[in-house]
Write an enzyme that holds these catalytic residues in place. Structure first.
Site, PDB file in Angstrom:
ATOM      1  N   SER A  66      -7.961 -22.641 -23.059  1.00  0.00           N
ATOM      2  CA  SER A  66      -6.722 -21.055 -23.222  1.00  0.00           C
ATOM      3  C   SER A  66      -6.694 -20.268 -22.720  1.00  0.00           C
ATOM      4  O   SER A  66      -7.992 -19.741 -23.018  1.00  0.00           O
ATOM      5  CB  SER A  66      -6.600 -21.066 -24.660  1.00  0.00           C
ATOM      6  OG  SER A  66      -5.644 -22.577 -25.330  1.00  0.00           O
TER       7      SER A  66
HETATM    8  N1  SAH Z   1      -7.760 -25.722 -27.952  1.00  0.00           N
HETATM    9  C1  SAH Z   1      -8.307 -25.399 -26.556  1.00  0.00           C
HETATM   10  C2  SAH Z   1      -6.161 -26.140 -25.423  1.00  0.00           C
HETATM   11  C3  SAH Z   1      -5.420 -27.049 -25.813  1.00  0.00           C
HETATM   12  S1  SAH Z   1      -4.513 -27.364 -24.460  1.00  0.00           S
HETATM   13  C4  SAH Z   1      -8.891 -24.684 -25.989  1.00  0.00           C
HETATM   14  O1  SAH Z   1      -9.493 -24.684 -26.688  1.00  0.00           O
HETATM   15  O2  SAH Z   1      -8.757 -24.169 -25.076  1.00  0.00           O
HETATM   16  C5  SAH Z   1      -3.269 -28.359 -25.439  1.00  0.00           C
HETATM   17  C6  SAH Z   1      -3.699 -29.386 -25.643  1.00  0.00           C
HETATM   18  O3  SAH Z   1      -3.117 -29.968 -26.710  1.00  0.00           O
HETATM   19  C7  SAH Z   1      -3.494 -30.823 -24.708  1.00  0.00           C
HETATM   20  O4  SAH Z   1      -5.302 -31.691 -24.245  1.00  0.00           O
HETATM   21  C8  SAH Z   1      -2.690 -32.032 -25.047  1.00  0.00           C
HETATM   22  O5  SAH Z   1      -3.636 -32.679 -24.277  1.00  0.00           O
HETATM   23  C9  SAH Z   1      -3.547 -31.928 -26.215  1.00  0.00           C
HETATM   24  N2  SAH Z   1      -1.983 -32.259 -27.220  1.00  0.00           N
HETATM   25  C10 SAH Z   1      -0.870 -32.087 -27.328  1.00  0.00           C
HETATM   26  N3  SAH Z   1      -0.266 -33.007 -27.507  1.00  0.00           N
HETATM   27  C11 SAH Z   1      -0.905 -34.026 -28.932  1.00  0.00           C
HETATM   28  C12 SAH Z   1      -0.589 -34.137 -29.978  1.00  0.00           C
HETATM   29  N4  SAH Z   1       0.429 -34.419 -30.174  1.00  0.00           N
HETATM   30  N5  SAH Z   1      -1.945 -34.568 -30.738  1.00  0.00           N
HETATM   31  C13 SAH Z   1      -3.147 -34.188 -30.126  1.00  0.00           C
HETATM   32  N6  SAH Z   1      -3.322 -33.061 -29.480  1.00  0.00           N
HETATM   33  C14 SAH Z   1      -1.816 -32.989 -28.336  1.00  0.00           C
END
Ligand code: SAH
Length: 213
Positions: A66
């Site tokens: 992010s």
């Molecule tokens: N927290 C991260 C950014 C997350 S990007 C950071 O530190 O930068 C969003 C993530 O959520 C992706 O890797 C995606 O695969 C995951 N994701 C999407 N749907 C999800 C779900 N239902 N349960 C868990 N993870 C999920």
């Protein structure tokens, strides 16, 4: 904003007003974002921009590291204190989980759930030295019952709605920070506090996220 160094990025997040509290500033100083990127992406490590980790077959990003500004703003909203138990949904490479671990401290505990098995496994390995963090594979829409209840839950993918499981797994007074987004990925990041019979909204801000799956 394209910072050239870790220090420069942290100074930017402080001067912009994104990182306000001493705890969030110290966590941002302690965790080097470059360690959560592939070697070929490290030139962008200190840019205030998301970095794409994975795309679906149609070319749409579904996992990113992010944007630092939104990470800092959401950490401020979550208001983690030393000793807190925190659930993150959407681990990606584990950058935010490492920041949460710093904020919760050795007496606290962080569990982070990722739906993509490969990302979850890589993050578990990357975070292995942090003994109070667990990275697990699973569907975060269900929260993570084994370690509930939590003092804070942060969803780092755009959700269509607040899931009842998240509310159920918070302690009274606990915080839920969640981006509610539409198909465009743009939407509003809400901060709620758990009440005796539900949740109450305490803050909101505009944001954009890859979708929850
Ligand atoms: N927290 C991260 C950014 C997350 S990007 C950071 O530190 O930068 C969003 C993530 O959520 C992706 O890797 C995606 O695969 C995951 N994701 C999407 N749907 C999800 C779900 N239902 N349960 C868990 N993870 C999920």
């Amino acid at each position: 904003m394209k910072a050239e160094s870790h220090d420069e990025l942290v100074r930017f997040l402080v001067s912009s007003g994104a990182a306000v509290t001493e705890g969030v500033r110290a966590a941002l100083k302690a965790v080097d974002r470059a360690a959560y990127l592939r070697p070929d992406q490290r030139a962008e490590a200190y840019y205030d921009a998301p970095v794409i980790l994975k795309r679906d077959r149609g070319g749409r990003p579904f996992s990113t590291v992010s944007q630092p500004t939104i990470v800092a703003l959401m950490l401020e909203q979550l208001a983690v204190r030393p000793g807190d138990r925190v659930l993150e949904i959407g681990t990606a490479s584990g950058y935010n989980a490492a920041l949460l671990a710093h904020l919760a401290g050795d007496d606290g505990f962080v569990v982070t759930v990722e739906i993509d098995d490969d990302l979850a496994a890589a993050a578990a390995e990357r975070l292995a030295d942090l003994h109070h963090v667990r990275a697990v594979a699973g569907d975060g829409r269900r929260g993570y019952p084994p370690d509930a209840p939590y003092d804070g839950i942060v969803v780092t993918a755009g959700a269509p709605r607040v899931e009842a499981a998240w509310v159920d797994q918070l302690v009274p007074g606990g915080r839920l920070v969640v981006p509610i987004t539409g198909d465009s990925g743009r939407g509003t990041c809400f901060t709620y506090e758990r009440t005796a019979d539900g949740i109450t909204q305490v803050a909101s801000m505009a944001c954009g996220f890859v979708p929850l799956r």
